[in-house]
Design a protein around this motif. Structure first.
Motif, PDB file in Angstrom:
ATOM      1  N   PHE A  57      42.126  19.836  66.536  1.00  0.00           N
ATOM      2  CA  PHE A  57      42.083  18.979  67.724  1.00  0.00           C
ATOM      3  C   PHE A  57      40.820  17.914  67.285  1.00  0.00           C
ATOM      4  O   PHE A  57      39.516  18.335  67.273  1.00  0.00           O
ATOM      5  CB  PHE A  57      41.685  19.766  69.012  1.00  0.00           C
ATOM      6  CG  PHE A  57      41.802  19.000  70.144  1.00  0.00           C
ATOM      7  CD1 PHE A  57      42.765  18.595  70.834  1.00  0.00           C
ATOM      8  CD2 PHE A  57      40.720  18.163  70.689  1.00  0.00           C
ATOM      9  CE1 PHE A  57      43.009  17.697  72.123  1.00  0.00           C
ATOM     10  CE2 PHE A  57      40.529  17.419  71.789  1.00  0.00           C
ATOM     11  CZ  PHE A  57      41.820  17.353  72.620  1.00  0.00           C
ATOM     12  N   PHE A  58      41.049  16.773  67.541  1.00  0.00           N
ATOM     13  CA  PHE A  58      40.029  15.656  67.078  1.00  0.00           C
ATOM     14  C   PHE A  58      39.932  14.634  68.051  1.00  0.00           C
ATOM     15  O   PHE A  58      41.185  14.075  68.456  1.00  0.00           O
ATOM     16  CB  PHE A  58      40.574  14.898  65.733  1.00  0.00           C
ATOM     17  CG  PHE A  58      40.317  16.014  64.573  1.00  0.00           C
ATOM     18  CD1 PHE A  58      39.620  15.859  63.569  1.00  0.00           C
ATOM     19  CD2 PHE A  58      41.526  16.699  64.276  1.00  0.00           C
ATOM     20  CE1 PHE A  58      39.354  16.708  62.568  1.00  0.00           C
ATOM     21  CE2 PHE A  58      41.515  17.716  63.070  1.00  0.00           C
ATOM     22  CZ  PHE A  58      40.482  17.586  62.177  1.00  0.00           C
ATOM     23  N   ASP A  59      38.846  14.397  68.462  1.00  0.00           N
ATOM     24  CA  ASP A  59      38.606  13.387  69.750  1.00  0.00           C
ATOM     25  C   ASP A  59      37.817  12.244  69.092  1.00  0.00           C
ATOM     26  O   ASP A  59      36.954  12.441  68.707  1.00  0.00           O
ATOM     27  CB  ASP A  59      38.070  14.207  70.865  1.00  0.00           C
ATOM     28  CG  ASP A  59      37.531  13.167  71.976  1.00  0.00           C
ATOM     29  OD1 ASP A  59      38.597  12.973  72.930  1.00  0.00           O
ATOM     30  OD2 ASP A  59      36.681  12.475  71.996  1.00  0.00           O
ATOM     31  N   THR A  60      38.017  11.083  69.701  1.00  0.00           N
ATOM     32  CA  THR A  60      37.414   9.832  69.330  1.00  0.00           C
ATOM     33  C   THR A  60      37.668   9.076  70.359  1.00  0.00           C
ATOM     34  O   THR A  60      38.106   9.100  71.739  1.00  0.00           O
ATOM     35  CB  THR A  60      38.182   9.279  68.059  1.00  0.00           C
ATOM     36  OG1 THR A  60      37.367   8.105  67.695  1.00  0.00           O
ATOM     37  CG2 THR A  60      39.521   8.857  68.126  1.00  0.00           C
ATOM     38  N   ALA A  61      37.308   7.590  70.208  1.00  0.00           N
ATOM     39  CA  ALA A  61      37.334   6.685  71.173  1.00  0.00           C
ATOM     40  C   ALA A  61      37.396   5.337  70.624  1.00  0.00           C
ATOM     41  O   ALA A  61      36.833   5.092  69.432  1.00  0.00           O
ATOM     42  CB  ALA A  61      36.274   6.705  72.237  1.00  0.00           C
ATOM     43  N   ASP A  82      50.116  18.386  61.708  1.00  0.00           N
ATOM     44  CA  ASP A  82      49.605  19.738  62.465  1.00  0.00           C
ATOM     45  C   ASP A  82      48.462  19.463  63.137  1.00  0.00           C
ATOM     46  O   ASP A  82      47.680  20.495  63.485  1.00  0.00           O
ATOM     47  CB  ASP A  82      49.403  20.716  61.443  1.00  0.00           C
ATOM     48  CG  ASP A  82      48.624  20.429  60.050  1.00  0.00           C
ATOM     49  OD1 ASP A  82      48.288  19.169  60.049  1.00  0.00           O
ATOM     50  OD2 ASP A  82      47.922  21.349  59.533  1.00  0.00           O
ATOM     51  N   VAL A  83      47.933  18.140  63.282  1.00  0.00           N
ATOM     52  CA  VAL A  83      46.628  17.831  64.233  1.00  0.00           C
ATOM     53  C   VAL A  83      47.160  17.101  65.393  1.00  0.00           C
ATOM     54  O   VAL A  83      48.099  16.470  65.644  1.00  0.00           O
ATOM     55  CB  VAL A  83      45.739  17.140  63.097  1.00  0.00           C
ATOM     56  CG1 VAL A  83      45.331  17.952  62.089  1.00  0.00           C
ATOM     57  CG2 VAL A  83      46.334  15.728  63.009  1.00  0.00           C
ATOM     58  N   VAL A  84      46.107  17.330  66.490  1.00  0.00           N
ATOM     59  CA  VAL A  84      46.306  16.678  67.548  1.00  0.00           C
ATOM     60  C   VAL A  84      44.847  15.461  67.768  1.00  0.00           C
ATOM     61  O   VAL A  84      43.792  15.904  67.596  1.00  0.00           O
ATOM     62  CB  VAL A  84      46.113  17.509  68.956  1.00  0.00           C
ATOM     63  CG1 VAL A  84      46.227  16.835  70.122  1.00  0.00           C
ATOM     64  CG2 VAL A  84      47.418  18.624  68.921  1.00  0.00           C
ATOM     65  N   ILE A  85      45.371  14.367  67.991  1.00  0.00           N
ATOM     66  CA  ILE A  85      44.144  13.488  68.073  1.00  0.00           C
ATOM     67  C   ILE A  85      44.094  12.827  69.387  1.00  0.00           C
ATOM     68  O   ILE A  85      45.183  12.312  70.026  1.00  0.00           O
ATOM     69  CB  ILE A  85      44.645  12.333  66.891  1.00  0.00           C
ATOM     70  CG1 ILE A  85      44.515  12.892  65.526  1.00  0.00           C
ATOM     71  CG2 ILE A  85      43.125  11.338  67.126  1.00  0.00           C
ATOM     72  CD1 ILE A  85      44.800  11.520  64.342  1.00  0.00           C
ATOM     73  N   ALA A  86      43.104  12.794  69.973  1.00  0.00           N
ATOM     74  CA  ALA A  86      42.886  12.403  71.276  1.00  0.00           C
ATOM     75  C   ALA A  86      41.886  11.032  71.256  1.00  0.00           C
ATOM     76  O   ALA A  86      40.904  11.084  70.431  1.00  0.00           O
ATOM     77  CB  ALA A  86      42.213  13.360  72.271  1.00  0.00           C
TER      78      ALA A  86
END
Length: 328
Positions: A57-61, A82-86
């Protein structure tokens, strides 16, 4: 391995990758909003180390470095299904000047920034799109989430949420279709009890920013240390609590010392104990500590092997910090 179920049933390890720092410097006039200079090669190595350690799980803006954080993540994660990006929107930073501009949550802007984020992230769909303007009145946020619902129906985004520290704002949209997560400040020094109550009741995901109190809970800062002038923690900003004028705030340093031994119990590092506290606090928590080095990625992910803090340690931390006992 400790995991969290996401909105679509996918399970991911219960720790994410916070991407604010890898965006590099950006400013509001002369006030720094980033975490100082970065080396994209080191950032990419950290992302790959996080992947190797199991983080998904990777979070950015869109405003972190004017989109640079998204670009670095997009290049490093290209082709990974296979990754989730927010990512988040609403705070605006010019990609060229790295200067903050007025916030914008109009439908036209949302459409443009979503297209830019998709390009930066090299993806056909944003997994989770979050409103970044936490102070927005509920009456104005209503139209924003209506528009996000339309984007979800079009396939541009899979789900949406809000980055806010106001429990009433979170509760106002908790039952809306597609609204799945609240990103909010939470750590052992700021337990966010009211927000967690809303999140647990509604079955949302608690995406925990500041899980290490902007680095305070790593224990690496001494009272005499001063951060670089281009580090946001050196700025005179109202919402900065843990650091003042580039140094650790004494009152928070004292609180950390009071609970240090409990957080490092069982062979954990201080960082790992701070993450373990979050997991023990609620089954909804998904902390996203900022990561910009391989060592940080490995240490943070290593907390998963220890799991949550035991109940007796949690109770003693509450006692030492002067907090009332919580119901199990």
């Amino acid at each position: 391995m400790l995991k969290r179920a996401l909105w679509d049933g996918l399970e991911v390890p219960a720790i994410g990758f916070g991407g604010w720092a890898i965006g590099g410097p950006f400013f509001a006039g002369t006030v720094p909003l980033g975490w100082g200079a970065v080396d994209d090669r080191e950032s990419t190595a950290a992302i790959h180390a996080a992947l190797d350690a199991g983080i998904r799980f990777f979070d950015t803006a869109s405003n972190y470095g004017g989109g640079h954080s998204e670009e670095v993540l997009g290049a490093a994660l290209e082709g990974r299904d296979d990754v989730v990006i927010a990512t988040k929107f609403g705070h605006v930073v010019d990609p060229d000047t790295k200067q903050a501009q007025d916030d914008d949550v109009s439908p036209d802007f949302i459409d443009r920034i979503v297209e830019r984020s998709l390009r930066n992230l090299r993806r056909e769909q944003i997994d989770l799109l979050q409103l970044h303007v936490g102070y927005l009145p509920v009456t104005e946020a209503e139209g924003v989430f209506d528009h996000l619902g339309r984007l979800r129906a079009s396939g541009k985004i899979a789900a949406f949420g809000w980055s806010t520290d106001t429990p009433a704002s979170a509760a106002a949209f908790a039952g809306r279709d597609g609204f799945v997560a609240i990103q909010h400040n939470m750590n052992v020094l700021d337990p966010a009890d009211a927000m967690i109550a809303v999140i647990e009741k509604a079955g949302l995901i608690s995406i925990d920013r500041g899980p290490l109190a902007m680095g305070l809970l790593t224990g690496k800062f001494t009272p005499s240390m001063r951060l670089a002038a281009n580090d946001v923690r050196s700025a005179d900003l109202e919402w900065l609590a843990y650091f003042k004028n580039g140094s650790v705030a004494p009152e928070f340093a004292a609180r950390l010392e009071a609970i240090r031994d409990l957080l490092t119990s069982g062979g954990r590092t201080l960082t790992q104990g701070a993450l373990a506290w979050l997991w023990a606090r609620s089954p909804a928590t998904l902390p996203i500590p900022g990561i910009r080095t391989v060592r940080q990625a490995e240490e943070n992910a290593g907390a998963l092997a220890f799991g949550p803090l035991p109940e007796d340690a949690m109770a003693e931390i509450d006692r030492l910090l002067g907090r009332g006992a919580r119901a199990a």
